[in-house]
Design an enzyme around this catalytic site. Structure first.
Site, PDB file in Angstrom:
ATOM      1  N   LEU A  83       0.832  -1.202   0.000  1.00 18.45           N
ATOM      2  CA  LEU A  83       0.000   0.000   0.000  1.00 18.45           C
ATOM      3  C   LEU A  83       0.866   1.250   0.000  1.00 18.45           C
ATOM      4  O   LEU A  83       1.907   1.297   0.659  1.00 18.45           O
ATOM      5  CB  LEU A  83      -0.862   0.033   1.269  1.00 18.45           C
ATOM      6  N   LYS A 116      -5.787  -0.814   9.751  1.00 20.02           N
ATOM      7  CA  LYS A 116      -4.617  -1.484   9.164  1.00 20.02           C
ATOM      8  C   LYS A 116      -3.946  -2.296  10.267  1.00 20.02           C
ATOM      9  O   LYS A 116      -3.384  -1.740  11.213  1.00 20.02           O
ATOM     10  CB  LYS A 116      -3.640  -0.465   8.578  1.00 20.02           C
ATOM     11  N   ARG A 137       3.463 -13.848   2.543  1.00 21.49           N
ATOM     12  CA  ARG A 137       3.540 -12.907   1.442  1.00 21.49           C
ATOM     13  C   ARG A 137       4.867 -13.063   0.689  1.00 21.49           C
ATOM     14  O   ARG A 137       4.924 -12.963  -0.531  1.00 21.49           O
ATOM     15  CB  ARG A 137       3.411 -11.487   1.994  1.00 21.49           C
ATOM     16  N   GLU A 174      -4.482 -10.691   7.337  1.00 19.74           N
ATOM     17  CA  GLU A 174      -3.334 -10.384   8.186  1.00 19.74           C
ATOM     18  C   GLU A 174      -3.395 -11.275   9.417  1.00 19.74           C
ATOM     19  O   GLU A 174      -4.421 -11.340  10.092  1.00 19.74           O
ATOM     20  CB  GLU A 174      -3.411  -8.903   8.592  1.00 19.74           C
ATOM     21  N   CYS A 410      28.875  -9.937  36.531  1.00 19.28           N
ATOM     22  CA  CYS A 410      27.498  -9.740  36.975  1.00 19.28           C
ATOM     23  C   CYS A 410      27.447  -8.555  37.931  1.00 19.28           C
ATOM     24  O   CYS A 410      28.220  -8.507  38.890  1.00 19.28           O
ATOM     25  CB  CYS A 410      27.006 -11.005  37.674  1.00 19.28           C
ATOM     26  N   CYS A 413      26.782  -9.769  41.727  1.00 17.98           N
ATOM     27  CA  CYS A 413      27.668 -10.618  42.540  1.00 17.98           C
ATOM     28  C   CYS A 413      29.113 -10.613  42.065  1.00 17.98           C
ATOM     29  O   CYS A 413      29.981 -11.185  42.721  1.00 17.98           O
ATOM     30  CB  CYS A 413      27.151 -12.059  42.570  1.00 17.98           C
ATOM     31  N   CYS A 428      24.790 -14.444  34.090  1.00 21.44           N
ATOM     32  CA  CYS A 428      25.549 -14.664  35.309  1.00 21.44           C
ATOM     33  C   CYS A 428      25.414 -16.152  35.634  1.00 21.44           C
ATOM     34  O   CYS A 428      24.308 -16.648  35.809  1.00 21.44           O
ATOM     35  CB  CYS A 428      24.989 -13.830  36.458  1.00 21.44           C
TER      36      CYS A 428
HETATM   37  S1  IVH Z   1      -5.289  -4.141   1.660  1.00 23.99           S
HETATM   38  C1  IVH Z   1      -4.621  -4.506  -2.205  1.00 23.99           C
HETATM   39  N1  IVH Z   1      -6.231  -3.886   4.103  1.00 23.99           N
HETATM   40  O1  IVH Z   1      -0.704  -3.884   5.021  1.00 23.99           O
HETATM   41  C2  IVH Z   1      -3.834  -4.037  -1.095  1.00 23.99           C
HETATM   42  N2  IVH Z   1      -3.944  -4.402   3.805  1.00 23.99           N
HETATM   43  O2  IVH Z   1       1.304  -2.156   3.838  1.00 23.99           O
HETATM   44  C3  IVH Z   1      -3.613  -5.117  -0.154  1.00 23.99           C
HETATM   45  N3  IVH Z   1      -2.731  -4.731   5.886  1.00 23.99           N
HETATM   46  O3  IVH Z   1       0.514  -6.181   2.702  1.00 23.99           O
HETATM   47  C4  IVH Z   1      -3.687  -4.663   1.185  1.00 23.99           C
HETATM   48  N4  IVH Z   1      -4.418  -4.402   7.255  1.00 23.99           N
HETATM   49  O4  IVH Z   1      -0.591  -7.111   4.777  1.00 23.99           O
HETATM   50  C5  IVH Z   1      -5.164  -4.126   3.329  1.00 23.99           C
HETATM   51  N5  IVH Z   1      -7.192  -3.713   6.205  1.00 23.99           N
HETATM   52  C6  IVH Z   1      -6.138  -3.947   5.437  1.00 23.99           C
HETATM   53  C7  IVH Z   1      -4.868  -4.233   5.992  1.00 23.99           C
HETATM   54  C8  IVH Z   1      -3.789  -4.460   5.132  1.00 23.99           C
HETATM   55  C9  IVH Z   1      -3.141  -4.694   7.163  1.00 23.99           C
HETATM   56  C10 IVH Z   1      -1.351  -5.032   5.467  1.00 23.99           C
HETATM   57  C11 IVH Z   1      -1.270  -5.988   4.304  1.00 23.99           C
HETATM   58  C12 IVH Z   1      -0.430  -5.325   3.266  1.00 23.99           C
HETATM   59  C13 IVH Z   1       0.240  -4.256   4.045  1.00 23.99           C
HETATM   60  C14 IVH Z   1       0.579  -3.090   3.137  1.00 23.99           C
END
Ligand code: IVH
Length: 671
Positions: A83, A116, A137, A174, A410, A413, A428
């Site tokens: 992202l 996120k 990933r 995630e 240590c 001691c 220690c």
């Molecule tokens: S969408 C199409 N939604 O953030 C884009 N990603 O920095 C795919 N991530 O690799 C990501 N929460 O692992 C999306 N609500 C969320 C997310 C999320 C965490 C992670 C994801 C991605 C990373 C990108």
């Protein structure tokens, strides 16, 4: 009428799934661990003896895969994207501006906002609604096959509920470790003298890449789903909001704080709410993801450089930080002897909490960040429990700052510290070190070990300060009259404490071993050792190779155990405990000299006369061990009627296969 095996199995599955839901979804355990294990074992045994009643989505299918020797590579059918970031409202406005130049409709199309999650991205492949593959990933194109590990995660559906899914699809999400599990994991690692994880993200990623799925399961990682990549077949959704609803309907966990905004103004208005929310979530989150809602626009907007979709962006927040003075770097001695450097800071407020100390983990980390006593430093609390030092403000130095040198000895001691090869920590080695002793005695007396009620930090400190005790063996010589002379001790509580100490003598060898605080010897390892050797003396005299050969015990543990018993001070301590008449044996331990000592057996199929429980008992009494699945560590498989996959696996691995008659002959002398 008693139910048949199929009905009983269905009832067990039901009860286990209810318990899982109570535990994972409602955070309110409905069964004790022991009850849960009992149901689970019963179901496992039923399915084992009647393979026909096993179902693909049975909770037992989440466990039991063999540890792998390495992880295989997996090429994602569609790349896993990352992202773009925006750090302020202007960043978001510029993002919409760029998109509107390509596709003016984005201004009115609506946006989804979601948390996120700061964990490790995974991709789950479903074929006909069944989980067939799970992968990390990796670099976005090639990841690693972690299917066996992901199957142990309670939020990963093995089979989807309902219908309407594309024939073949990848679900993205995630994996994360809730703060609570992260704290527990690190507390346990600390108790066992293992290095700590710096944050929940590292802990989650590390837990996923285990070769033994059992470890992943015990770490209690979780998963939220947030995207679908249809490979064959159509997605039954026209907007991202519908995708999330669909995922939830199929049985995935979807982070609940998602929200739709009609336009960018609505997004900007909601951002501060999310910023507040992120600080209160029970897991680590590092921003808000904003996604164009209609999927048709995703296709139009496309992807930049094959990596970042134009239709999504992460709005990130700088972690709250503060600048303060690093007053000094000190070293604390833990129970296992680990020397833990930490920073004393001039107290400063960071996200509403006054911070006056920060962990520094180990000397390498201090060197990497070039932290010096007297430095101005930046401190953050990025959702993490423990404040961290980001780095020093080198430009503010005036030459009076002192570089840190890890003490060679240590600090409590004066014994020269040791640094085992390959470890970042120094230890220690002196078991009588006063710093270790306080922590060590408190641990010895704790509920999970010798369980001496009423003996906590305050009392132990008092006993040490008044010279009443110097080590755990001294506890057993305390008389009530001595206690009454101490401050804050009434006659009755003195009597009670002496009785509690006396009662602890009955604790079995496993708890005593755990209580002694040998490095790497946690509860489980202590149990393995106690069961294998049966008596303290047998363990003390065992050569390191013999300890190393105990299933579940590795070279690091064997070395720590041998090192502990090689130390004359420790031998003397154990001898005193022995004279005080502590129980130094383990009930139900394997015989060290039985016909099957050191052998791993696996039972499969229905035996002509023995029940599974009885066969297990006979093998264990003869010194052998019964495990659930066939691996290279298996010596012998005992096969009965309808033996299934285990027998095939034994043949493939060239493992010895015998029948009941032969088993009875082997254990004959033992019964
Ligand atoms: S969408 C199409 N939604 O953030 C884009 N990603 O920095 C795919 N991530 O690799 C990501 N929460 O692992 C999306 N609500 C969320 C997310 C999320 C965490 C992670 C994801 C991605 C990373 C990108």
């Amino acid at each position: 009428m008693t139910p048949g095996p199929a009905e009983r199995a269905a009832a067990l599955r039901h009860a286990i799934e209810d318990a899982n839901r109570a535990y994972y979804v409602h955070d309110a355990p409905a069964l004790s661990d022991a009850e849960y294990d009992r149901l689970f074992q019963e179901l496992l045994a039923l399915e084992e003896s009647h393979p026909g009643i096993r179902t693909a989505d049975s909770p037992t299918q989440r466990v039991g895969a063999e540890p792998a020797s390495s992880l295989a590579k997996y090429t994602h059918r569609r790349p896993m994207l990352s992202l773009a970031n925006a750090f302020d409202p202007e960043g978001l406005a510029a993002w919409e501006e760029r998109n509107a130049r390509m596709t003016p409709e984005v201004r009115e199309a609506g946006y989804m906002m979601e948390v996120k999650i700061d964990g490790a991205a995974v991709s789950l492949t479903y074929e006909e609604g069944r989980l067939v593959m799970g992968a990390t990933r990796g670099n976005g194109v090639i990841g690693e096959d972690i299917t066996a590990n992901l199957r142990t995660v309670p939020d990963v559906p093995l089979e989807l509920r309902g219908g309407g899914w594309p024939r073949l699809m990848e679900v993205r999400g995630e994996v994360y470790l809730p703060f609570e599990s992260f704290r527990r994991l690190n507390a346990r690692r600390e108790a066992e003298g293992e290095p700590l994880f710096a944050n929940p993200r590292n802990a989650a990623a590390g837990s996923l890449r285990q070769l033994d799925p059992g470890i992943t399961r015990r770490r209690r990682v979780r998963m939220f789903a947030f995207a679908i990549e249809p490979i064959e077949g159509r997605l039954p959704a026209a907007s991202h909001g519908e995708v999330l609803e669909q995922l939830a309907a199929w049985g995935f966990q979807v982070e609940p704080h998602r929200r739709r905004a009609a336009d960018l103004a609505g997004v900007q208005e909601a951002v501060p709410d999310f910023e507040r929310l992120l600080r209160e979530l029970p897991f680590q989150a590092d921003g808000v993801v904003i996604k164009v809602d209609p999927l048709a626009l995703h296709t139009e907007l496309g992807v930049v450089g094959g990596r970042e979709p134009r239709w999504a962006i992460a709005r990130k927040f700088a972690p709250e930080s503060a600048i303060t003075r690093l007053l000094g770097i000190h070293v604390n001695v833990g129970r296992t002897g680990a020397l833990n450097p930490y920073a004393r800071l001039e107290p400063v407020e960071v996200s509403g909490v006054i911070v006056s100390a920060a962990t520094l983990h180990n000397e390498e980390l201090i060197a990497q960040k070039d932290l010096r006593e007297g430095d101005w430093v930046e401190v953050i609390r990025a959702g993490e429990v423990i404040p961290q030092i980001v780095g020093a403000l080198a430009e503010r130095r005036d030459g009076t700052e002192r570089p840190f040198v890890m003490p060679e000895r240590c600090p409590a001691c004066g014994t020269p510290a040791e640094r085992p090869a390959g470890e970042a920590m120094r230890y220690c080695p002196n078991v009588s070190c006063p710093g270790r002793v306080l922590e060590g005695i408190v641990h010895f007396a704790s509920r999970g070990a010798m369980d001496i009620r009423g003996l906590g930090y305050e009392r132990v400190r008092q006993f040490l300060e008044t010279g009443l005790i110097r080590n755990v063996a001294d506890l057993y010589e305390i008389r009530a009259e001595q206690l009454v002379e101490l401050e804050r001790f009434a006659g009755q509580s003195a009597e009670q404490l002496v009785r509690a100490i006396e009662a602890s003598k009955a604790q079995p060898l496993s708890l005593l071993l755990f209580g002694l605080g040998i490095r790497h010897v946690g509860k489980t390892v202590a149990q393995l050792l106690a069961r294998r050797f049966g008596r303290m003396e047998a363990l003390m005299e065992a050569p390191q190779e013999t300890v190393n050969a105990v299933p579940g015990v590795g070279p690091a543990i064997a070395e720590a155990v041998a090192g502990f018993f090689a130390d004359e001070r420790n031998r003397e301590l154990v001898a005193r405990l022995q004279r005080a008449k502590l129980t130094m044996t383990e009930a139900g331990a394997a015989r060290a000299d039985g016909a099957l000592t050191g052998k791993n057996y696996v039972l499969t199929g229905t035996l002509p006369t023995l029940t599974r429980g009885r066969a297990t008992e006979l093998i264990e009494r003869a010194g052998g061990r019964v495990t659930g699945s066939v691996s290279r560590q298996t010596h012998t498989v005992v096969a009965g009627d309808d033996a299934g996959g285990k027998l095939d696996r034994a043949r493939a691995l060239g493992v010895e296969v015998i029948d009941e008659a032969e088993l009875l002959r082997r254990v004959g002398d033992e019964t």
